[in-house]
Design an enzyme around this catalytic site. Sequence first.
Site, PDB file in Angstrom:
ATOM      1  N   GLY A  14       5.437  -4.265  -1.194  1.00 21.36           N
ATOM      2  CA  GLY A  14       6.208  -3.542  -0.180  1.00 21.36           C
ATOM      3  C   GLY A  14       6.389  -4.341   1.108  1.00 21.36           C
ATOM      4  O   GLY A  14       5.971  -5.505   1.206  1.00 21.36           O
ATOM      5  N   ARG A  40       5.135  -0.010 -11.951  1.00 24.43           N
ATOM      6  CA  ARG A  40       6.449  -0.658 -12.071  1.00 24.43           C
ATOM      7  C   ARG A  40       6.322  -2.169 -11.896  1.00 24.43           C
ATOM      8  O   ARG A  40       7.090  -2.946 -12.451  1.00 24.43           O
ATOM      9  CB  ARG A  40       7.411  -0.130 -10.994  1.00 24.43           C
ATOM     10  CG  ARG A  40       7.748   1.338 -11.116  1.00 24.43           C
ATOM     11  CD  ARG A  40       8.666   1.779  -9.968  1.00 24.43           C
ATOM     12  NE  ARG A  40       7.979   1.863  -8.677  1.00 24.43           N
ATOM     13  CZ  ARG A  40       7.245   2.898  -8.287  1.00 24.43           C
ATOM     14  NH1 ARG A  40       7.102   3.937  -9.067  1.00 24.43           N
ATOM     15  NH2 ARG A  40       6.655   2.912  -7.096  1.00 24.43           N
ATOM     16  N   ARG A 110      -6.294   8.553   8.652  1.00 25.29           N
ATOM     17  CA  ARG A 110      -6.473   8.159  10.060  1.00 25.29           C
ATOM     18  C   ARG A 110      -7.214   9.196  10.892  1.00 25.29           C
ATOM     19  O   ARG A 110      -8.014   8.843  11.750  1.00 25.29           O
ATOM     20  CB  ARG A 110      -5.104   7.929  10.715  1.00 25.29           C
ATOM     21  CG  ARG A 110      -4.451   6.630  10.336  1.00 25.29           C
ATOM     22  CD  ARG A 110      -3.193   6.430  11.165  1.00 25.29           C
ATOM     23  NE  ARG A 110      -2.367   5.390  10.590  1.00 25.29           N
ATOM     24  CZ  ARG A 110      -1.052   5.473  10.432  1.00 25.29           C
ATOM     25  NH1 ARG A 110      -0.398   6.549  10.853  1.00 25.29           N
ATOM     26  NH2 ARG A 110      -0.384   4.488   9.885  1.00 25.29           N
ATOM     27  N   CYS A 149       2.590   2.534  13.620  1.00 27.46           N
ATOM     28  CA  CYS A 149       3.193   1.367  14.269  1.00 27.46           C
ATOM     29  C   CYS A 149       3.768   1.660  15.657  1.00 27.46           C
ATOM     30  O   CYS A 149       3.895   0.745  16.472  1.00 27.46           O
ATOM     31  CB  CYS A 149       4.251   0.753  13.358  1.00 27.46           C
ATOM     32  SG  CYS A 149       5.391   1.950  12.659  1.00 27.46           S
ATOM     33  N   ARG A 236      15.040   6.240  15.852  1.00 28.50           N
ATOM     34  CA  ARG A 236      15.271   5.022  15.058  1.00 28.50           C
ATOM     35  C   ARG A 236      16.500   4.321  15.618  1.00 28.50           C
ATOM     36  O   ARG A 236      17.556   4.962  15.785  1.00 28.50           O
ATOM     37  CB  ARG A 236      15.488   5.399  13.588  1.00 28.50           C
ATOM     38  CG  ARG A 236      15.589   4.210  12.663  1.00 28.50           C
ATOM     39  CD  ARG A 236      14.250   3.532  12.414  1.00 28.50           C
ATOM     40  NE  ARG A 236      13.353   4.354  11.614  1.00 28.50           N
ATOM     41  CZ  ARG A 236      12.038   4.124  11.515  1.00 28.50           C
ATOM     42  NH1 ARG A 236      11.466   3.117  12.154  1.00 28.50           N
ATOM     43  NH2 ARG A 236      11.280   4.916  10.780  1.00 28.50           N
ATOM     44  N   HIS A 243       8.991  -2.312  18.011  1.00 27.31           N
ATOM     45  CA  HIS A 243       9.111  -0.931  18.505  1.00 27.31           C
ATOM     46  C   HIS A 243       8.933  -0.936  20.030  1.00 27.31           C
ATOM     47  O   HIS A 243       7.977  -1.514  20.557  1.00 27.31           O
ATOM     48  CB  HIS A 243       8.007  -0.049  17.910  1.00 27.31           C
ATOM     49  CG  HIS A 243       8.199   0.291  16.455  1.00 27.31           C
ATOM     50  ND1 HIS A 243       9.313  -0.044  15.721  1.00 27.31           N
ATOM     51  CD2 HIS A 243       7.391   0.994  15.605  1.00 27.31           C
ATOM     52  CE1 HIS A 243       9.189   0.420  14.484  1.00 27.31           C
ATOM     53  NE2 HIS A 243       8.042   1.035  14.384  1.00 27.31           N
TER      54      HIS A 243
HETATM   55  P1  NAP Z   1       7.168   0.167   0.977  1.00 28.11           P
HETATM   56  O1  NAP Z   1       7.950  -1.045   1.359  1.00 28.11           O
HETATM   57  O2  NAP Z   1       7.877   1.319   0.384  1.00 28.11           O
HETATM   58  O3  NAP Z   1       5.959  -0.304  -0.012  1.00 28.11           O
HETATM   59  C1  NAP Z   1       5.145   0.627  -0.696  1.00 28.11           C
HETATM   60  C2  NAP Z   1       4.139  -0.082  -1.604  1.00 28.11           C
HETATM   61  O4  NAP Z   1       3.385   0.934  -2.298  1.00 28.11           O
HETATM   62  C3  NAP Z   1       4.793  -0.950  -2.711  1.00 28.11           C
HETATM   63  O5  NAP Z   1       4.004  -2.104  -2.909  1.00 28.11           O
HETATM   64  C4  NAP Z   1       4.729  -0.055  -3.945  1.00 28.11           C
HETATM   65  O6  NAP Z   1       4.649  -0.791  -5.162  1.00 28.11           O
HETATM   66  C5  NAP Z   1       3.406   0.652  -3.702  1.00 28.11           C
HETATM   67  N1  NAP Z   1       3.343   1.897  -4.480  1.00 28.11           N
HETATM   68  C6  NAP Z   1       4.238   2.919  -4.508  1.00 28.11           C
HETATM   69  N2  NAP Z   1       3.853   3.863  -5.407  1.00 28.11           N
HETATM   70  C7  NAP Z   1       2.690   3.423  -5.963  1.00 28.11           C
HETATM   71  C8  NAP Z   1       1.803   3.936  -6.938  1.00 28.11           C
HETATM   72  N3  NAP Z   1       2.024   5.118  -7.549  1.00 28.11           N
HETATM   73  N4  NAP Z   1       0.702   3.220  -7.266  1.00 28.11           N
HETATM   74  C9  NAP Z   1       0.449   2.027  -6.673  1.00 28.11           C
HETATM   75  N5  NAP Z   1       1.269   1.476  -5.716  1.00 28.11           N
HETATM   76  C10 NAP Z   1       2.365   2.168  -5.369  1.00 28.11           C
HETATM   77  O7  NAP Z   1       6.409   0.771   2.264  1.00 28.11           O
HETATM   78  P2  NAP Z   1       5.930   0.011   3.630  1.00 28.11           P
HETATM   79  O8  NAP Z   1       6.956   0.106   4.675  1.00 28.11           O
HETATM   80  O9  NAP Z   1       5.391  -1.318   3.243  1.00 28.11           O
HETATM   81  O10 NAP Z   1       4.748   0.973   4.093  1.00 28.11           O
HETATM   82  C11 NAP Z   1       3.501   0.995   3.418  1.00 28.11           C
HETATM   83  C12 NAP Z   1       2.520   1.894   4.164  1.00 28.11           C
HETATM   84  O11 NAP Z   1       2.266   1.363   5.460  1.00 28.11           O
HETATM   85  C13 NAP Z   1       3.055   3.313   4.364  1.00 28.11           C
HETATM   86  O12 NAP Z   1       1.985   4.211   4.250  1.00 28.11           O
HETATM   87  C14 NAP Z   1       3.613   3.266   5.779  1.00 28.11           C
HETATM   88  O13 NAP Z   1       3.639   4.533   6.383  1.00 28.11           O
HETATM   89  C15 NAP Z   1       2.625   2.335   6.462  1.00 28.11           C
HETATM   90  N6  NAP Z   1       3.106   1.601   7.623  1.00 28.11           N
HETATM   91  C16 NAP Z   1       4.310   0.953   7.612  1.00 28.11           C
HETATM   92  C17 NAP Z   1       4.712   0.225   8.731  1.00 28.11           C
HETATM   93  C18 NAP Z   1       6.005  -0.538   8.800  1.00 28.11           C
HETATM   94  O14 NAP Z   1       6.316  -1.085   9.885  1.00 28.11           O
HETATM   95  N7  NAP Z   1       6.782  -0.646   7.714  1.00 28.11           N
HETATM   96  C19 NAP Z   1       3.882   0.158   9.845  1.00 28.11           C
HETATM   97  C20 NAP Z   1       2.660   0.811   9.811  1.00 28.11           C
HETATM   98  C21 NAP Z   1       2.293   1.519   8.703  1.00 28.11           C
HETATM   99  P3  NAP Z   1       5.963  -1.031  -6.113  1.00 28.11           P
HETATM  100  O15 NAP Z   1       6.764  -2.127  -5.455  1.00 28.11           O
HETATM  101  O16 NAP Z   1       5.347  -1.476  -7.381  1.00 28.11           O
HETATM  102  O17 NAP Z   1       6.699   0.266  -6.180  1.00 28.11           O
END
Ligand code: NAP
Length: 350
Positions: A14, A40, A110, A149, A236, A243
């Site tokens: 991700g 997947r 958290r 974040c 957004r 941010h």
């Molecule tokens: P993302 O791009 O959608 O990535 C999600 C990850 O979770 C992917 O590696 C996905 O794997 C995996 N996943 C989904 N379903 C799963 C399952 N059933 N079993 C195992 N793995 C699974 O999301 P993201 O933006 O990186 O965010 C990830 C987390 O960090 C979230 O909780 C988000 O709220 C938090 N966060 C994000 C940010 C930011 O700036 N983006 C900042 C702080 C916190 P696949 O590729 O195999 O589907």
Amino acid sequence: MSNKVPVGVLGATGAVGQKFVTLLENHPWFELTELAASDRSAGKSYEQAAAWRQYKPIPQPLKDKLVKPCEPTLDCRVVFSGLDSSVAGEIEESFARAGYIVLSNSKNHRMDDDVPLLVPEVNPEHLALIEVQRERRGWSGAIVTNPNCSVIGLVMALAPIHRAFGVKRVIVATMQALSGAGYPGPSAIDMLGNVIPFIGGAEEEKVETEPLKIMGALDGDQIRFADCRISAHTNRVFVEDGHMACVSVELERKASPDDVARVLAGFTSLPQELKLPFAPGRPVIVTGERDRPQPRLDRDAGDGMSAVVGRIRECPVFDIRFVVLSHNTIRGAAGAAILNAELMKAQGYF
Ligand code: NAP
């Protein structure tokens, strides 16, 4: 043989997972040895499984590495989690139960009473909750979380002000980058020339509550939340990374904009003393330029680990107002969890 600590990434494919992969390349203490994601992706090479969206290429040794399922049989004892919040709760618990140290980015744990919501410059003493967590849950591992974040920049600015002058009430309006929504995020047609005045997943509630826990005091086996109130508007905007937040603060003790600037610019803490590899030299950088901070110009300050504060001035309604910016996928996600792990290693947790 390397004497670095082997670590894994859960959710490695991700947006946050990819940032972990990029930031951990050549880390002086940690070696990334395990990549895990959903069914997947499991069984595919990392290159095949990840829709790579970083500016640097995938580190060569990881390209052909097989992605594993998120099961607590990984060959390491420390895991960073960038898991989707729909699955993070249970998976992270299964790892902690099995003895892993889990550094989580997800919202799921958290606000649990016995889980540190850690910002090493602000509340390193909250790590003591790990003992409470282990005793209550019978775990040999632990879960340690980093904030949302959009909270991190806000709290890095508010905490030194709170310590010096007391914070009573805060009104904050955020302008949050697209990458905060993960990949692919909102559609270009929705975002171009536009602002969306709503972020799902209870974003405003997180901004209103997480800082109170982070700035709270450790009292025996619990955290006494900081006694202040925050009202948040989260938006957004059409920005790639970074941010920003406009903040108005009511203080307990009067302070001038210069007083606040001095406190923020002089703020330094345990990670700087310990010279942790990801600790920025200055956690908060104060800029005097009238039109800064700006996401494109300032998000990489301190290698993306500093918060940049500008436009500190009097507020005609409260006492002080300012603008704060932080890099949402570095200080707001992967970099924050890596700094948490560094503090834990320095303090002998693994
Ligand atoms: P993302 O791009 O959608 O990535 C999600 C990850 O979770 C992917 O590696 C996905 O794997 C995996 N996943 C989904 N379903 C799963 C399952 N059933 N079993 C195992 N793995 C699974 O999301 P993201 O933006 O990186 O965010 C990830 C987390 O960090 C979230 O909780 C988000 O709220 C938090 N966060 C994000 C940010 C930011 O700036 N983006 C900042 C702080 C916190 P696949 O590729 O195999 O589907």
